[in-house]
Design a protein around this motif. Sequence first.
Motif, PDB file in Angstrom:
ATOM      1  N   THR A   3       0.840  -1.191   0.000  1.00  0.00           N
ATOM      2  CA  THR A   3       0.000   0.000   0.000  1.00  0.00           C
ATOM      3  C   THR A   3       0.875   1.241   0.000  1.00  0.00           C
ATOM      4  O   THR A   3       2.095   1.177   0.185  1.00  0.00           O
ATOM      5  N   VAL A   5       0.951   3.448   2.260  1.00  0.00           N
ATOM      6  CA  VAL A   5       1.516   3.595   3.589  1.00  0.00           C
ATOM      7  C   VAL A   5       2.738   2.697   3.754  1.00  0.00           C
ATOM      8  O   VAL A   5       3.750   3.093   4.344  1.00  0.00           O
ATOM      9  N   ASP A   6       2.665   1.465   3.204  1.00  0.00           N
ATOM     10  CA  ASP A   6       3.809   0.548   3.283  1.00  0.00           C
ATOM     11  C   ASP A   6       5.024   1.129   2.568  1.00  0.00           C
ATOM     12  O   ASP A   6       6.155   1.071   3.080  1.00  0.00           O
ATOM     13  N   ARG A   8       5.626   4.291   1.857  1.00  0.00           N
ATOM     14  CA  ARG A   8       6.109   5.462   2.589  1.00  0.00           C
ATOM     15  C   ARG A   8       6.884   5.044   3.833  1.00  0.00           C
ATOM     16  O   ARG A   8       7.909   5.625   4.170  1.00  0.00           O
ATOM     17  N   SER A   9       6.384   4.012   4.512  1.00  0.00           N
ATOM     18  CA  SER A   9       7.069   3.526   5.710  1.00  0.00           C
ATOM     19  C   SER A   9       8.479   3.061   5.390  1.00  0.00           C
ATOM     20  O   SER A   9       9.422   3.348   6.131  1.00  0.00           O
ATOM     21  N   ASP A 126       0.546   4.439  11.651  1.00  0.00           N
ATOM     22  CA  ASP A 126      -0.430   4.990  10.719  1.00  0.00           C
ATOM     23  C   ASP A 126       0.158   6.216  10.024  1.00  0.00           C
ATOM     24  O   ASP A 126       1.279   6.659  10.335  1.00  0.00           O
ATOM     25  N   ALA A 127      -0.595   6.784   9.099  1.00  0.00           N
ATOM     26  CA  ALA A 127      -0.089   7.904   8.298  1.00  0.00           C
ATOM     27  C   ALA A 127       0.277   9.100   9.156  1.00  0.00           C
ATOM     28  O   ALA A 127       1.260   9.803   8.883  1.00  0.00           O
ATOM     29  N   GLN A 128      -0.484   9.332  10.237  1.00  0.00           N
ATOM     30  CA  GLN A 128      -0.206  10.480  11.089  1.00  0.00           C
ATOM     31  C   GLN A 128       1.130  10.346  11.798  1.00  0.00           C
ATOM     32  O   GLN A 128       1.916  11.295  11.846  1.00  0.00           O
ATOM     33  N   LEU A 130       3.617   8.429  10.839  1.00  0.00           N
ATOM     34  CA  LEU A 130       4.676   8.468   9.828  1.00  0.00           C
ATOM     35  C   LEU A 130       5.044   9.923   9.511  1.00  0.00           C
ATOM     36  O   LEU A 130       6.218  10.231   9.269  1.00  0.00           O
ATOM     37  N   THR A 131       4.060  10.792   9.537  1.00  0.00           N
ATOM     38  CA  THR A 131       4.334  12.220   9.335  1.00  0.00           C
ATOM     39  C   THR A 131       5.215  12.763  10.458  1.00  0.00           C
ATOM     40  O   THR A 131       6.101  13.589  10.227  1.00  0.00           O
ATOM     41  N   GLU A 134       8.741  11.673   9.842  1.00  0.00           N
ATOM     42  CA  GLU A 134       9.345  12.534   8.819  1.00  0.00           C
ATOM     43  C   GLU A 134       9.771  13.862   9.424  1.00  0.00           C
ATOM     44  O   GLU A 134      10.873  14.364   9.138  1.00  0.00           O
TER      45      GLU A 134
END
Length: 424
Positions: A3, A5-6, A8-9, A126-128, A130-131, A134
């Motif tokens: 995905t 998210v995967d 990006r991770s 989760d996406a949050q 991961l942000t 970053e």
Amino acid sequence: MSTAVDIRSEVLRQQFREVRQRSEKIAAPLEIEDFVVQSMPDASPIKWHLAHTTWFFETFVLQPSLADYVSPWPQFEYLFNSYYNTVGRPFPRSERGLLSRPTVTDVWKYRRYVDERIEEVMSTLDAQLLTVIELGVHHEQQHQELMLTDLKHAFSCNPLCPAYVDQAAIGETAASDRRWIAYEGGISSIGYDGDQFCYDNEQPAHQTLLEPYALASRLVTSGEYLEFMADGGYQDPQWWLSDGWNFLQSQQIVAPLYWRQQAEHWLQLTLGGLVPVSPSQPVHHVSYYEADAFARWAGHRLPTEQEWETAAQTELASSDSIQGLFLESEEFRPLPASLDATNRMQQLFGDVWQWTASPYTAYPRYRASAGALGEYNGKFMCNQWVLRGGSCVTPQSHIRATYRNFFGPGKRWQFSGIRLAKSI
């Protein structure tokens, strides 16, 4: 199937590893005694930087993502908080050099422990969060620059003038000609408007109206600055803002930071030791006051941050990527502009941060983020001035045309320099 998210991770996992390793590489040449020195309240010990950047990941990633997380070092939450009052009361900034304990060995253990936990949870975030990872990566890159500038200041206080790296002095070369690059003005889009990382103070993108202007094709050199000094620039109040003149008198400043006069010659302390001032090298370690005074003496002015960003975006339109002298070169000092460069604008990025004439304020419709991370930038929008472009100790992947650095007008320990502007 992977995905978004995967993917990006995994990208962030690699960036996390590279940045954490870079911090350790910066610390590698140091002796154990170097890790604990704090030479002024604005600077922090190397040990503190290594621990604080780790504290960031522990506080804002591990604690929210692991319900049962308990730090093996609960006292670090107080010792290595910087200014996040929402998290708790920070240890006084001016007293960080008093922390002989925990030891440097303890801090290395802390980094290893947190790194291992981050690696374990990365694929589950989760996406949050991961942000937040970053943001933490870019936060550590900011501290990599601070590690080197703070270390340089500490070494400048040592009569032995120690060197961080072995480095030959810059040879005598002619300075490239200064040309004026004109820009039409008009309505210009300012601020970040993409889908990659940026800080909240770079947004929202908005429009501004610019009059026609021109920027110098290269940075101001030490040789040009020596002419200002020889003409009595530091003794003549006509060139100085009132606050700047008071700053000069109270601090008894007569030259850029780290310059020392020996007989009729000027020397400067660098991360390679004490060397003669190179006339063709960009002048650096000057305050906003000094940059503004030099520009007035030269018959010109400093660019606004909107003018600088518009020029940068214009020049980048014909380039694939940002080029310049950055941390990765391991040069650790600005270098003279090339005499045979094909780019019409030189030293736009890297070498030295460039003071602008713009106070650090919020863009139209800006709102700080909620919670502790909202303290990152917004609360400093007072009594600061904007610098642009990055320096020779800024990581290259950290810089953008929209990046807004900011410091008080009297600060000089960063690699800050001068680009001239004029109205046309």
